[in-house]
Design an enzyme around this catalytic site. Structure first.
Site, PDB file in Angstrom:
ATOM      1  N   CYS A  45       0.807  -1.225   0.000  1.00  0.00           N
ATOM      2  CA  CYS A  45       0.000   0.000   0.000  1.00  0.00           C
ATOM      3  C   CYS A  45       0.841   1.277   0.000  1.00  0.00           C
ATOM      4  CB  CYS A  45      -0.951   0.011   1.184  1.00  0.00           C
ATOM      5  SG  CYS A  45      -2.001  -1.434   1.250  1.00  0.00           S
ATOM      6  N   ASN A  86     -10.299  -0.146   0.637  1.00  0.00           N
ATOM      7  CA  ASN A  86      -8.840  -0.029   0.585  1.00  0.00           C
ATOM      8  C   ASN A  86      -8.352  -0.571  -0.765  1.00  0.00           C
ATOM      9  OD1 ASN A  86      -6.078  -0.354   0.826  1.00  0.00           O
ATOM     10  ND2 ASN A  86      -6.142  -1.307   2.849  1.00  0.00           N
ATOM     11  N   HIS A 106      -3.294   7.175   3.180  1.00  0.00           N
ATOM     12  CA  HIS A 106      -3.727   5.923   2.554  1.00  0.00           C
ATOM     13  C   HIS A 106      -5.110   5.568   3.104  1.00  0.00           C
ATOM     14  CE1 HIS A 106      -4.127   1.911   1.233  1.00  0.00           C
ATOM     15  NE2 HIS A 106      -3.751   1.327   2.359  1.00  0.00           N
TER      16      HIS A 106
HETATM   17  N1  COA Z   1     -18.054  -8.381  10.353  1.00  0.00           N
HETATM   18  C1  COA Z   1     -18.432  -8.643  11.595  1.00  0.00           C
HETATM   19  N2  COA Z   1     -17.576  -8.973  12.593  1.00  0.00           N
HETATM   20  C2  COA Z   1     -16.276  -9.020  12.273  1.00  0.00           C
HETATM   21  C3  COA Z   1     -15.816  -8.772  10.975  1.00  0.00           C
HETATM   22  C4  COA Z   1     -16.759  -8.451   9.995  1.00  0.00           C
HETATM   23  N3  COA Z   1     -16.411  -8.184   8.737  1.00  0.00           N
HETATM   24  N4  COA Z   1     -14.478  -8.904  10.971  1.00  0.00           N
HETATM   25  C5  COA Z   1     -14.109  -9.218  12.209  1.00  0.00           C
HETATM   26  N5  COA Z   1     -15.193  -9.310  13.024  1.00  0.00           N
HETATM   27  C6  COA Z   1     -15.243  -9.614  14.429  1.00  0.00           C
HETATM   28  C7  COA Z   1     -14.018 -10.327  14.897  1.00  0.00           C
HETATM   29  O1  COA Z   1     -14.129 -11.700  14.616  1.00  0.00           O
HETATM   30  C8  COA Z   1     -14.038 -10.034  16.384  1.00  0.00           C
HETATM   31  O2  COA Z   1     -14.923 -10.925  16.998  1.00  0.00           O
HETATM   32  P1  COA Z   1     -14.499 -11.690  18.334  1.00  0.00           P
HETATM   33  O3  COA Z   1     -14.177 -10.594  19.310  1.00  0.00           O
HETATM   34  O4  COA Z   1     -15.718 -12.473  18.631  1.00  0.00           O
HETATM   35  O5  COA Z   1     -13.317 -12.503  17.921  1.00  0.00           O
HETATM   36  C9  COA Z   1     -14.683  -8.658  16.468  1.00  0.00           C
HETATM   37  O6  COA Z   1     -15.279  -8.412  15.181  1.00  0.00           O
HETATM   38  C10 COA Z   1     -13.730  -7.532  16.790  1.00  0.00           C
HETATM   39  O7  COA Z   1     -12.553  -7.684  16.064  1.00  0.00           O
HETATM   40  P2  COA Z   1     -11.349  -6.701  16.245  1.00  0.00           P
HETATM   41  O8  COA Z   1     -10.180  -7.263  15.511  1.00  0.00           O
HETATM   42  O9  COA Z   1     -11.192  -6.294  17.655  1.00  0.00           O
HETATM   43  O10 COA Z   1     -11.886  -5.406  15.501  1.00  0.00           O
HETATM   44  P3  COA Z   1     -11.131  -4.088  15.278  1.00  0.00           P
HETATM   45  O11 COA Z   1     -11.846  -3.002  15.959  1.00  0.00           O
HETATM   46  O12 COA Z   1      -9.657  -4.233  15.539  1.00  0.00           O
HETATM   47  O13 COA Z   1     -11.290  -3.868  13.722  1.00  0.00           O
HETATM   48  C11 COA Z   1     -10.121  -4.105  11.665  1.00  0.00           C
HETATM   49  C12 COA Z   1     -10.788  -4.813  12.810  1.00  0.00           C
HETATM   50  C13 COA Z   1      -9.617  -5.140  10.680  1.00  0.00           C
HETATM   51  C14 COA Z   1     -11.142  -3.206  10.979  1.00  0.00           C
HETATM   52  C15 COA Z   1      -8.963  -3.240  12.208  1.00  0.00           C
HETATM   53  O14 COA Z   1      -8.140  -4.005  13.030  1.00  0.00           O
HETATM   54  C16 COA Z   1      -8.115  -2.649  11.120  1.00  0.00           C
HETATM   55  O15 COA Z   1      -8.581  -1.853  10.330  1.00  0.00           O
HETATM   56  N6  COA Z   1      -6.810  -2.972  11.087  1.00  0.00           N
HETATM   57  C17 COA Z   1      -5.925  -2.474  10.065  1.00  0.00           C
HETATM   58  C18 COA Z   1      -6.175  -3.227   8.806  1.00  0.00           C
HETATM   59  C19 COA Z   1      -5.574  -2.566   7.604  1.00  0.00           C
HETATM   60  O16 COA Z   1      -5.578  -1.381   7.473  1.00  0.00           O
HETATM   61  N7  COA Z   1      -5.088  -3.388   6.680  1.00  0.00           N
HETATM   62  C20 COA Z   1      -4.582  -2.961   5.440  1.00  0.00           C
HETATM   63  C21 COA Z   1      -3.251  -2.370   5.594  1.00  0.00           C
HETATM   64  S1  COA Z   1      -2.728  -1.629   4.099  1.00  0.00           S
END
Ligand code: COA
Length: 310
Positions: free
Chosen positions: A112, A265, A235
């Site tokens: 990215c 993204n 980004h």
């Molecule tokens: N829909 C519903 N629930 C979802 C889900 C979805 N699409 N994806 C994950 N969950 C659930 C998880 O399983 C978790 O459940 P659990 O607690 O029962 O295990 C719960 O939601 C919370 O997950 P968590 O990881 O704490 O959420 P978060 O607030 O950290 O958000 C992301 C998750 C992925 C949105 C966040 O971590 C993020 O944006 N990270 C950076 C990712 C990124 O930018 N990647 C690209 C880099 S270029």
């Protein structure tokens, strides 16, 4: 003579996939996706459209916008982690389709942050006097490496392309400074085997830290401060990560580009796509100081401070 963006273009596939569409095929909800990521919909390319097709359309727009001909391009740099195939490179495929007969061509793999790496590479060739016009493309067809059964990643990504012609610009304009970096020890948090595998929380922490710090390091190198920022192009990965960078840099809400809601993204394509949209909306004018900052798999990051205009 400085190097800057003298023409820019984008292409996104027509097919819109909304959060409601995803609700039908996986255990997720519009509410979860919106509140955790800011994403409302994304564009997904059809099976017949590959990465080079997206890149080609964005490149044509950039060439037209720069008012040059393909024969004037000296080098093609394509930032992508989803090339049509390992080789020939997407850059070579573009070289043929555009008729850029004079151009050297290579792809850049920095996930990215790839568009930042591409712009900085182009700057070196232009300021060193070797080349005049360089086509830099950020493009991904992430849908082909997305595991549609993994809700942790499938809701995040979209397909698209952004392209810029980098060339000589007037004194004081163009790329003023940059900060590039990598931390290979974090490679395990975001990678692709068959599909994208991600430790969302680790990537989140890394991104929040680097977006602000990298921008500040780049600003310092040009003798500017965060108060000088006219527009911020983070980004477009997640609205919460973008917001934390915005707050760290004290940028008012209306001066940060937000396109993640429309496109998800799109990795290396997200920043050039956002620039095109903000230009079309009349948000950027000549001599504005813009800061672009990206992060991604590798882990990689990059920030660029640019004074807009030819
Ligand atoms: N829909 C519903 N629930 C979802 C889900 C979805 N699409 N994806 C994950 N969950 C659930 C998880 O399983 C978790 O459940 P659990 O607690 O029962 O295990 C719960 O939601 C919370 O997950 P968590 O990881 O704490 O959420 P978060 O607030 O950290 O958000 C992301 C998750 C992925 C949105 C966040 O971590 C993020 O944006 N990270 C950076 C990712 C990124 O930018 N990647 C690209 C880099 S270029």
């Amino acid at each position: 003579m400085g190097a800057g963006i003298v023409g820019i273009g984008k292409y996104v596939p027509e097919r819109v996939v909304t959060n409601a569409d995803l609700e039908k095929v996986m255990d997720t909800s519009d509410e979860w996706i919106r509140t955790r990521t800011g994403i409302e919909e994304r564009r997904i390319a059809d099976d017949d459209t590959n990465t080079s097709d997206l890149a080609y359309r964005a490149a044509l727009e950039a060439i037209k916008n720069a008012n040059i001909s393909p024969e004037e391009i000296d080098l093609i740099l394509v930032a992508t982690v989803t090339p049509d195939r390992p080789f020939p490179s997407v850059s070579c495929m573009l070289q043929e389709r555009l008729g850029a007969t004079k151009a050297a061509a290579m792809d850049i793999s920095a996930a990215c942050a790839g568009f930042m790496y591409g712009l900085v590479t182009a700057k070196q060739f232009i300021e060193g006097g070797a080349y005049k016009y360089i086509l830099v493309v950020g493009v991904e067809k992430l849908s082909k490496v997305t595991n549609w059964e993994d809700r942790n990643t499938a809701v995040l990504f979209g397909d698209g392309a952004g392209a810029a012609i980098v060339g000589p610009v007037s004194e004081g304009r163009g790329i003023l400074s940059f900060d590039l970096g990598a931390d290979g020890t974090g490679g395990k948090h975001l990678y692709q085997d068959e599909y994208i595998i991600m430790n969302g929380r680790e990537v989140f922490k890394f991104a929040v830290r680097q977006m602000g710090e990298s921008s500040l390091r780049a600003l310092e190198k040009s003798g500017l401060t965060k108060e000088d920022i006219d527009f911020l192009f983070p980004h477009q990965a997640n609205i919460r990560i973008m917001e934390s960078a915005r707050q760290r840099l004290d940028v008012p809400e209306e001066k940060m580009s937000k396109t993640v809601n429309k496109y998800g993204n799109t990795s290396a394509a997200s920043i050039p796509i956002s620039i095109v949209d903000e230009l079309e909306a009349g948000k950027i004018k000549d001599d504005d100081i813009i800061v672009m900052v990206g992060f991604g798999g590798g882990l990689t990051w990059g920030a660029i401070v640019m004074r807009w205009g030819r």
